[in-house]
Design a protein around this motif. Structure first.
Motif, mmCIF file in Angstrom:
data_model
loop_
_atom_site.group_PDB
_atom_site.id
_atom_site.type_symbol
_atom_site.label_atom_id
_atom_site.label_comp_id
_atom_site.label_asym_id
_atom_site.label_seq_id
_atom_site.Cartn_x
_atom_site.Cartn_y
_atom_site.Cartn_z
ATOM 1 N N LYS A 249 0.739 -1.031 0.081
ATOM 2 C CA LYS A 249 0.142 -0.038 -0.102
ATOM 3 C C LYS A 249 0.766 1.186 -0.201
ATOM 4 C CE LYS A 249 -3.660 2.433 2.630
ATOM 5 N NZ LYS A 249 -4.581 2.196 3.815
ATOM 6 N N PHE A 250 1.939 1.233 0.668
ATOM 7 C CA PHE A 250 2.791 2.394 0.588
ATOM 8 C C PHE A 250 4.213 2.180 0.053
ATOM 9 C CE2 PHE A 250 -0.100 2.962 4.324
ATOM 10 C CZ PHE A 250 -0.341 4.120 4.159
ATOM 11 N N GLY A 251 4.327 1.125 -0.824
ATOM 12 C CA GLY A 251 5.495 0.853 -1.494
ATOM 13 C C GLY A 251 6.636 0.281 -0.452
ATOM 14 N N LEU A 283 24.982 0.206 11.576
ATOM 15 C CA LEU A 283 25.282 1.680 11.951
ATOM 16 C C LEU A 283 25.608 2.494 10.738
ATOM 17 C CD1 LEU A 283 26.054 3.865 14.185
ATOM 18 C CD2 LEU A 283 28.196 3.016 14.657
ATOM 19 N N LEU A 284 26.243 2.160 10.059
ATOM 20 C CA LEU A 284 26.431 2.619 8.723
ATOM 21 C C LEU A 284 25.285 2.971 7.819
ATOM 22 C CD1 LEU A 284 28.780 4.128 6.990
ATOM 23 C CD2 LEU A 284 28.948 1.817 5.626
ATOM 24 N N ARG A 285 24.436 1.863 7.715
ATOM 25 C CA ARG A 285 23.248 2.117 7.070
ATOM 26 C C ARG A 285 22.158 2.924 7.658
ATOM 27 N NH1 ARG A 285 20.754 -1.832 3.536
ATOM 28 N NH2 ARG A 285 19.169 -0.848 2.489
ATOM 29 N N MET A 286 22.138 2.983 9.091
ATOM 30 C CA MET A 286 21.220 3.812 9.850
ATOM 31 C C MET A 286 21.616 5.462 9.344
ATOM 32 S SD MET A 286 20.584 4.278 13.905
ATOM 33 C CE MET A 286 22.038 4.877 14.035
ATOM 34 N N ILE A 287 23.066 5.664 9.596
ATOM 35 C CA ILE A 287 23.364 7.085 9.426
ATOM 36 C C ILE A 287 23.213 7.651 7.999
ATOM 37 C CG2 ILE A 287 25.532 8.510 9.594
ATOM 38 C CD1 ILE A 287 26.144 6.968 12.339
ATOM 39 N N SER A 288 23.748 6.619 6.859
ATOM 40 C CA SER A 288 23.620 7.008 5.428
ATOM 41 C C SER A 288 22.139 7.369 5.318
ATOM 42 C CB SER A 288 24.205 5.785 4.845
ATOM 43 O OG SER A 288 25.815 5.736 5.005
ATOM 44 N N ASN A 289 21.315 6.299 5.685
ATOM 45 C CA ASN A 289 19.856 6.596 5.258
ATOM 46 C C ASN A 289 19.207 7.824 5.819
ATOM 47 O OD1 ASN A 289 19.015 4.473 3.755
ATOM 48 N ND2 ASN A 289 18.709 3.058 5.610
ATOM 49 N N ASN A 290 19.916 8.132 6.764
ATOM 50 C CA ASN A 290 19.403 9.431 7.617
ATOM 51 C C ASN A 290 19.913 10.586 6.868
ATOM 52 O OD1 ASN A 290 17.970 10.703 10.093
ATOM 53 N ND2 ASN A 290 19.888 11.612 10.194
ATOM 54 N N ILE A 291 20.963 10.590 6.454
ATOM 55 C CA ILE A 291 21.602 11.698 5.730
ATOM 56 C C ILE A 291 20.917 11.862 4.209
ATOM 57 C CG2 ILE A 291 23.801 12.535 4.548
ATOM 58 C CD1 ILE A 291 25.296 11.360 6.945
ATOM 59 N N GLY A 292 20.804 10.814 3.697
ATOM 60 C CA GLY A 292 19.897 10.654 2.384
ATOM 61 C C GLY A 292 18.412 11.333 2.604
ATOM 62 N N GLN A 293 18.063 10.976 3.390
ATOM 63 C CA GLN A 293 16.481 11.408 3.390
ATOM 64 C C GLN A 293 16.384 12.839 3.829
ATOM 65 O OE1 GLN A 293 14.311 9.414 6.713
ATOM 66 N NE2 GLN A 293 12.404 10.618 6.127
ATOM 67 N N ILE A 294 17.144 13.484 4.909
ATOM 68 C CA ILE A 294 17.199 14.785 5.236
ATOM 69 C C ILE A 294 17.627 15.567 4.139
ATOM 70 C CG2 ILE A 294 18.079 16.470 6.548
ATOM 71 C CD1 ILE A 294 18.254 14.495 8.887
ATOM 72 N N SER A 295 18.528 15.176 3.233
ATOM 73 C CA SER A 295 19.129 15.991 2.054
ATOM 74 C C SER A 295 18.055 15.990 1.093
ATOM 75 C CB SER A 295 20.464 15.303 1.587
ATOM 76 O OG SER A 295 21.375 14.874 2.361
ATOM 77 N N TYR A 296 17.493 14.981 0.675
ATOM 78 C CA TYR A 296 16.547 15.046 -0.187
ATOM 79 C C TYR A 296 15.118 16.266 0.182
ATOM 80 C CZ TYR A 296 12.384 14.525 -2.930
ATOM 81 O OH TYR A 296 11.059 14.852 -3.923
ATOM 82 N N LEU A 297 14.817 15.903 1.481
ATOM 83 C CA LEU A 297 13.795 16.784 1.865
ATOM 84 C C LEU A 297 14.254 18.336 1.853
ATOM 85 C CD1 LEU A 297 12.558 14.827 5.093
ATOM 86 C CD2 LEU A 297 11.515 15.006 2.488
ATOM 87 N N ASN A 298 15.627 18.709 1.939
ATOM 88 C CA ASN A 298 16.181 20.043 1.899
ATOM 89 C C ASN A 298 16.095 20.415 0.581
ATOM 90 O OD1 ASN A 298 16.763 21.634 4.706
ATOM 91 N ND2 ASN A 298 17.279 19.396 4.936
ATOM 92 N N ASN A 329 16.902 8.303 -3.951
ATOM 93 C CA ASN A 329 15.759 7.658 -4.794
ATOM 94 C C ASN A 329 14.593 7.353 -4.306
ATOM 95 O OD1 ASN A 329 15.458 6.691 -7.782
ATOM 96 N ND2 ASN A 329 15.061 4.633 -6.458
ATOM 97 N N PHE A 330 14.411 6.422 -3.065
ATOM 98 C CA PHE A 330 13.048 6.392 -2.497
ATOM 99 C C PHE A 330 12.339 7.551 -2.075
ATOM 100 C CE2 PHE A 330 10.701 5.516 1.280
ATOM 101 C CZ PHE A 330 10.013 4.257 0.779
ATOM 102 N N TRP A 331 12.993 8.449 -1.313
ATOM 103 C CA TRP A 331 12.032 9.653 -1.139
ATOM 104 C C TRP A 331 11.684 10.635 -2.188
ATOM 105 C CZ3 TRP A 331 9.879 9.210 3.366
ATOM 106 C CH2 TRP A 331 10.417 8.396 4.258
ATOM 107 N N SER A 332 12.502 10.813 -3.222
ATOM 108 C CA SER A 332 12.140 11.373 -4.406
ATOM 109 C C SER A 332 11.381 10.647 -5.402
ATOM 110 C CB SER A 332 13.424 12.132 -5.136
ATOM 111 O OG SER A 332 13.996 11.040 -5.737
ATOM 112 N N LYS A 333 11.073 9.283 -5.039
ATOM 113 C CA LYS A 333 10.185 8.499 -6.055
ATOM 114 C C LYS A 333 10.940 8.692 -7.422
ATOM 115 C CE LYS A 333 5.717 8.893 -3.996
ATOM 116 N NZ LYS A 333 6.227 9.479 -2.540
ATOM 117 N N GLY A 334 12.217 8.517 -7.410
ATOM 118 C CA GLY A 334 13.246 8.579 -8.633
ATOM 119 C C GLY A 334 13.356 9.901 -9.290
ATOM 120 N N GLU A 335 13.077 10.829 -8.667
ATOM 121 C CA GLU A 335 13.084 11.923 -9.409
ATOM 122 C C GLU A 335 14.527 12.780 -9.228
ATOM 123 O OE1 GLU A 335 9.830 14.851 -8.686
ATOM 124 O OE2 GLU A 335 8.366 13.346 -9.510
#
Length: 405
Positions: A249-251, A283-298, A329-335
């Motif tokens: 439902k939420f991909g 630990l590496l996955r958690m921090i990298s994911n967090n940085i990627g998400q916050i970066s895209y949102l900004n 890629n995930f948070w931007s839906k590929g854009e």
């Protein structure tokens, strides 16, 4: 990098970026000797052998190398000893005072330039002329993106693809510098930028938590551990919650992380039962994911299409880049795509290096770095180039030419 001792008259413009975790430096050195050409008729010498146009002037070209090196800031004396042994500070700019009593000025940036200023003066007799950290990061990034033919690249599914940057269509972009912490900078032009966000969860977090959890003694050791680990042993996935199924439902695929380190609260294991490799990977996955998400949102917040990631946290590490790329890629839906920089860790040091020109220090100001490659005969703008077919390594030097005033 060659750890020999170049003659001081052949070294110029040492610049430093003294961060909370790492100290980075760069400097230009002229070739000490002539080298024979392929047919033994042509020679490349440290003397001016070519003139190029710079507006209405003719500027001499010098052959040499641009060197880079890094040291742990907690071991700053190693950096001081390296500078002393190679006499890098003796080729710096002199300013003011009677002949023989001039101050030796070295450009520096980062918080450590303030913290360690007295140490450099006491040990080496040099004065650190401090440049603003954000100014240098942006100047270094602009320098590279305009100058280097293959500087920016994407990293998706294990594949590196270089992206050609149109220097006339560079701005605006988001620069995400991942050092001890993370700064997110909206860059609108040369010297035009705004720090729009950041996070305290960065490279220092990875190193600090990793040291507590795994007893690793260095950042590189921790990265090597993560390379051998499996985060699924510790991370709780969507499939763990939904019986191996996707949450369509939420991909959300069954392999999406629902909770970093989440399995540690449900497994009947003692702390010592977990492998250090798996802990480092999670630990590496958690921090990298967090940085990627916050970066895209900004980036979304300001309508920016390009996000460049720099800083020594990345280190060209495949898993780190892949995780950040997947997050964007995930948070931007590929854009949107994450873009990485070959010389990622030296943005601040390069910015400090180019500031010599801005302030007009010295008799031999570096005006341009020209890549030695048949692919480019351009003399417009800065040019610098590393190995075309190799990975960037720590403590490396690259062949280049400079023209000077």
């Amino acid at each position: 990098m060659d750890h020999g001792s170049p003659s001081q008259e052949h070294v110029s413009h040492l610049a430093l970026d003294i961060g909370g975790s790492l100290t980075k430096l760069d400097y230009f050195s002229r070739n000490n000797e002539c080298s024979n050409g392929d047919n033994n008729e042509e020679k490349s010498c440290s003397k001016e052998s070519l003139l190029v146009s710079n507006g209405d002037k003719k500027c001499p070209v010098l052959q040499g190398r641009l060197h880079f090196a890094k040291f742990e800031t907690s071991k700053i004396n190693d950096c001081l000893e390296f500078i002393q042994r190679n006499q890098l500070h003796l080729g710096g700019c002199q300013h003011g005072g009677a002949p023989g009593n001039e101050k030796r000025i070295i450009k520096a940036t980062g918080g450590g330039a303030y913290k360690n200023a007295d140490l450099f003066k006491e040990k080496l007799g040099i004065f650190l002329d401090k440049e603003d950290e954000m100014d240098c990061l942006v100047a270094g990034a602009n320098f590279l993106l305009k100058a280097v033919h293959e500087e920016a690249y994407t990293y998706i599914d294990g594949r590196k693809e270089f992206v050609q940057i149109d220097r006339d269509d560079l701005y605006p972009y988001l620069l995400v510098n991942i050092g001890s912490g993370v700064s997110m900078i909206k860059v609108d032009g040369d010297g035009k930028y705004e720090r729009v966000s950041g996070t305290n969860v960065g490279g220092g977090t990875f190193w600090g938590l990793g040291r507590l959890l795994t007893k690793c003694e260095s950042f590189d050791e921790l990265l090597e551990l993560s390379h051998r680990g499996n985060n699924r042993v510790i991370d709780m996935l969507v499939g763990d919650i939904y019986g191996g199924m996707d949450y369509t439902k939420f991909g959300l695929s069954s392999t999406t992380i629902a909770s970093s380190f989440g399995k540690a609260i449900s497994d009947n294991k003692e702390i010592e039962d977990y492998n250090a490799e798996d802990v480092a990977r999670s630990l590496l996955r958690m921090i990298s994911n967090n940085i990627g998400q916050i970066s895209y949102l900004n980036a979304l917040r300001f309508g920016l299409k390009r996000i460049f990631f720099g800083g020594f946290f990345i280190r060209g590490h495949a898993y780190t880049m892949d995780t950040i790329s997947v997050g964007v890629n995930f948070w931007s839906k590929g854009e949107a795509k994450a873009l990485f920089l070959r010389h990622e860790g030296f943005l601040g040091a390069l910015g400090a290096f180019t500031s010599y020109e801005k302030h007009g220090f010295g008799d031999s100001i570096v005006r341009q770095l020209v890549q030695q490659s048949p692919l480019s005969a351009s003399h417009a703008g800065y040019k610098i180039h590393g190995p075309l077919n190799g990975e960037w390594n720590d403590n490396e030097s690259i062949e280049c030419s400079v023209y000077v005033n």
